[in-house]
Design a protein around this motif. Structure first.
Motif, short mmCIF file in Angstrom:
data_model
loop_
_atom_site.label_atom_id
_atom_site.label_comp_id
_atom_site.label_asym_id
_atom_site.label_seq_id
_atom_site.Cartn_x
_atom_site.Cartn_y
_atom_site.Cartn_z
N LYS A 105 0.81 -1.22 0.00
CA LYS A 105 0.00 0.00 0.00
C LYS A 105 0.84 1.27 0.00
N GLY A 106 2.15 1.12 0.12
CA GLY A 106 2.98 2.31 0.12
C GLY A 106 4.45 1.98 0.18
N ASP A 107 5.26 2.98 -0.04
CA ASP A 107 6.72 2.87 -0.07
C ASP A 107 7.25 3.74 1.06
N LEU A 108 8.10 3.15 1.93
CA LEU A 108 8.50 3.85 3.15
C LEU A 108 9.95 4.34 3.15
N GLN A 109 10.56 4.45 1.97
CA GLN A 109 11.83 5.18 1.89
C GLN A 109 12.03 5.72 0.48
N MET A 110 12.17 7.04 0.37
CA MET A 110 12.50 7.66 -0.91
C MET A 110 13.03 9.07 -0.67
N HIS A 111 13.78 9.57 -1.66
CA HIS A 111 14.45 10.86 -1.54
C HIS A 111 14.02 11.80 -2.65
N THR A 112 14.05 13.09 -2.38
CA THR A 112 13.61 14.10 -3.34
C THR A 112 14.71 15.14 -3.53
N THR A 113 14.39 16.16 -4.29
CA THR A 113 15.33 17.25 -4.52
C THR A 113 15.64 18.03 -3.25
N TRP A 114 14.93 17.74 -2.17
CA TRP A 114 15.26 18.39 -0.89
C TRP A 114 16.60 17.90 -0.36
N ASP A 140 13.98 12.23 3.16
CA ASP A 140 15.24 12.87 2.78
C ASP A 140 16.25 12.76 3.93
N HIS A 141 17.51 12.90 3.59
CA HIS A 141 18.57 12.73 4.58
C HIS A 141 18.57 13.87 5.60
N SER A 142 19.03 13.57 6.78
CA SER A 142 19.11 14.56 7.85
C SER A 142 20.44 15.31 7.78
N LYS A 143 20.56 16.34 8.61
CA LYS A 143 21.64 17.33 8.47
C LYS A 143 23.05 16.78 8.64
N GLY A 144 23.20 15.66 9.37
CA GLY A 144 24.54 15.13 9.61
C GLY A 144 25.18 14.54 8.38
N LEU A 145 24.39 14.23 7.36
CA LEU A 145 24.93 13.62 6.15
C LEU A 145 25.02 14.70 5.06
N LYS A 146 25.99 15.56 5.21
CA LYS A 146 26.13 16.70 4.31
C LYS A 146 26.44 16.28 2.89
N ILE A 147 27.15 15.17 2.73
CA ILE A 147 27.52 14.71 1.39
C ILE A 147 26.29 14.37 0.56
N ALA A 148 25.17 14.05 1.24
CA ALA A 148 23.93 13.72 0.54
C ALA A 148 22.92 14.86 0.63
N GLY A 149 23.39 16.06 0.93
CA GLY A 149 22.51 17.22 0.99
C GLY A 149 21.54 17.18 2.15
N GLY A 150 21.95 16.60 3.26
CA GLY A 150 21.07 16.47 4.41
C GLY A 150 20.44 17.79 4.85
N ILE A 151 19.19 17.72 5.29
CA ILE A 151 18.45 18.92 5.66
C ILE A 151 18.34 19.05 7.18
N ASP A 152 18.29 20.30 7.65
CA ASP A 152 18.19 20.56 9.09
C ASP A 152 16.74 20.77 9.50
N GLU A 153 16.55 21.12 10.76
CA GLU A 153 15.20 21.27 11.31
C GLU A 153 14.39 22.35 10.59
N ALA A 154 15.05 23.46 10.26
CA ALA A 154 14.34 24.56 9.58
C ALA A 154 13.88 24.14 8.19
N ALA A 155 14.76 23.44 7.48
CA ALA A 155 14.39 22.97 6.14
C ALA A 155 13.26 21.94 6.21
N LEU A 156 13.29 21.11 7.24
CA LEU A 156 12.25 20.11 7.41
C LEU A 156 10.88 20.77 7.62
N GLU A 157 10.86 21.89 8.32
CA GLU A 157 9.62 22.65 8.51
C GLU A 157 9.15 23.24 7.19
N ARG A 158 10.08 23.72 6.38
CA ARG A 158 9.70 24.26 5.07
C ARG A 158 9.17 23.15 4.16
N GLN A 159 9.80 22.01 4.27
CA GLN A 159 9.35 20.87 3.47
C GLN A 159 7.92 20.48 3.83
#
Length: 343
Positions: A105-114, A140-159
């Motif tokens: 019924k769904g897919d539980l891991q995927m990444h976007t341009t974020w 999407d990846h979290s902030k600690g994985l900078k090599i993969a463009g990880g996003i921080d808390e503020a970006a997660l709110e915008r997302q």
């Protein structure tokens, strides 16, 4: 006749004997063999050109035809390349039980341009709709994985605002989620108050993945992390690149079952993690299983076939598969998880 899995191994072995650029071409063909929708042997049998297959030119075609004509007596696949299904094999497995894949019924891991994906949230949702899914989790990846463009808390709110807009336009529910980077102590890199606003959270290791000693402790710590519900691509293996971590897997899966947390089958072809052999151990423990394609673009949602086939081969109980749940049942499970794991 040789199957694509055997041909992939022969290509990888041939790559070890030659120099660049032939080495690069052979390695590429070995990986792409896992996505050939038809068996190379079937094409050869009806005299179709093997150059129809991705990554195959005249030079590699001649090699494969020679192997098909005179198959090696024995093909021993080393651990760094073993336990990977081809798409042709996965589809044969799934064809034996057509309702199995239909139950997803769904897919539980995927990444976007974020972060490091190539598709927008709306494009990923559209791809999910074409598969008749009820929901998808944007992880999407979290902030600690900078090599993969990880996003921080503020970006997660915008997302979150973008996800809300997409949910107004589509029948597929886009779940707010995250692939949170875990350190070897099982600790995440995001604020707990931020994570509690999400629909669910995957925790994944991305560092110290080449250790050869027992890593059971890091898995137990990760599963006890109250902020995550799913342990993603647990071993951290990558085809012909990284073997992945070792652990007392029964103890790991027993802990997941005790805590009622899920472990993932990452369906990305180069990962296929957990593999079928480890899933059979997980089955005995009775822990929950999550399917995630780890898609980085809309076309990759098809990788669900790898996750579903692996679970079917391992005999996983359908009642333990998160992706067979309705959206409401899935979210109720997450809420129960959080109630049992207060910070």
């Amino acid at each position: 006749m040789l199957e694509n899995q055997n041909i992939a191994e022969l290509l990888a072995l041939e790559a070890e004997k030659v120099e660049f650029p032939a080495k690069r071409a052979l390695r590429r063909a070995a990986r792409r063999a896992f996505l050939w929708e038809e068996e190379a042997s079937s094409l050869a049998r009806v005299r179709r050109s093997l150059t129809e297959l991705s990554g195959i030119g005249p030079y590699i075609e001649r090699l494969i035809l020679n192997w098909l004509d005179k198959p090696p007596a024995e093909i021993e696949i080393p651990p760094i390349r073993s336990g990977f299904l081809t798409i042709a094999t996965a589809r044969r497995v799934l064809s034996g039980k057509p309702t199995w894949l239909a139950n997803v019924k769904g897919d539980l891991q995927m990444h976007t341009t974020w972060s490091d994906g190539e598709g927008t949230i709306e494009e990923m949702a559209a791809a999910a709709k074409s598969r008749n899914y009820q929901y998808i989790a944007i992880t999407d990846h979290s902030k600690g994985l900078k090599i993969a463009g990880g996003i921080d808390e503020a970006a997660l709110e915008r997302q979150a605002k973008e996800i809300a807009l997409v949910n107004e336009k589509t029948d597929v529910t886009v779940l707010r989620s995250l692939e949170m980077n875990l350190n070897p102590r099982g600790e995440g890199d995001m604020e707990a108050t931020c994570l509690r606003k999400l629909d669910l959270v995957l925790g994944c290791f991305h560092s110290s993945l080449r250790k050869t000693d027992d890593q059971t402790g890091r898995y137990i710590s990760a599963l006890n992390n109250p902020d995550i519900q799913i342990l993603g691509h647990p071993r951290g293996r990558i085809y012909n690149h990284r073997l992945g971590l070792n652990a007392e897997w029964k103890k790991v899966f027993d802990t997941a079952a005790k805590l009622d947390k899920a472990v993932e089958i990452d369906g990305y072809p180069d990962r296929q993690d957990l593999s079928v052999d480890l899933l059979r151990i997980a089955k005995k423990s009775g822990c929950r299983i999550s399917f995630g394609t780890d898609s980085h673009g809309p076309s990759q949602l098809r990788f669900m076939e790898f996750s579903a086939a692996a679970a079917l081969l391992a005999g996983i109980d359908p009642s333990l598969i998160l992706n067979f749940m309705t959206r409401k049942t899935l979210l109720d499970w997450v809420e129960a998880q959080r109630s049992r794991s207060p910070r």
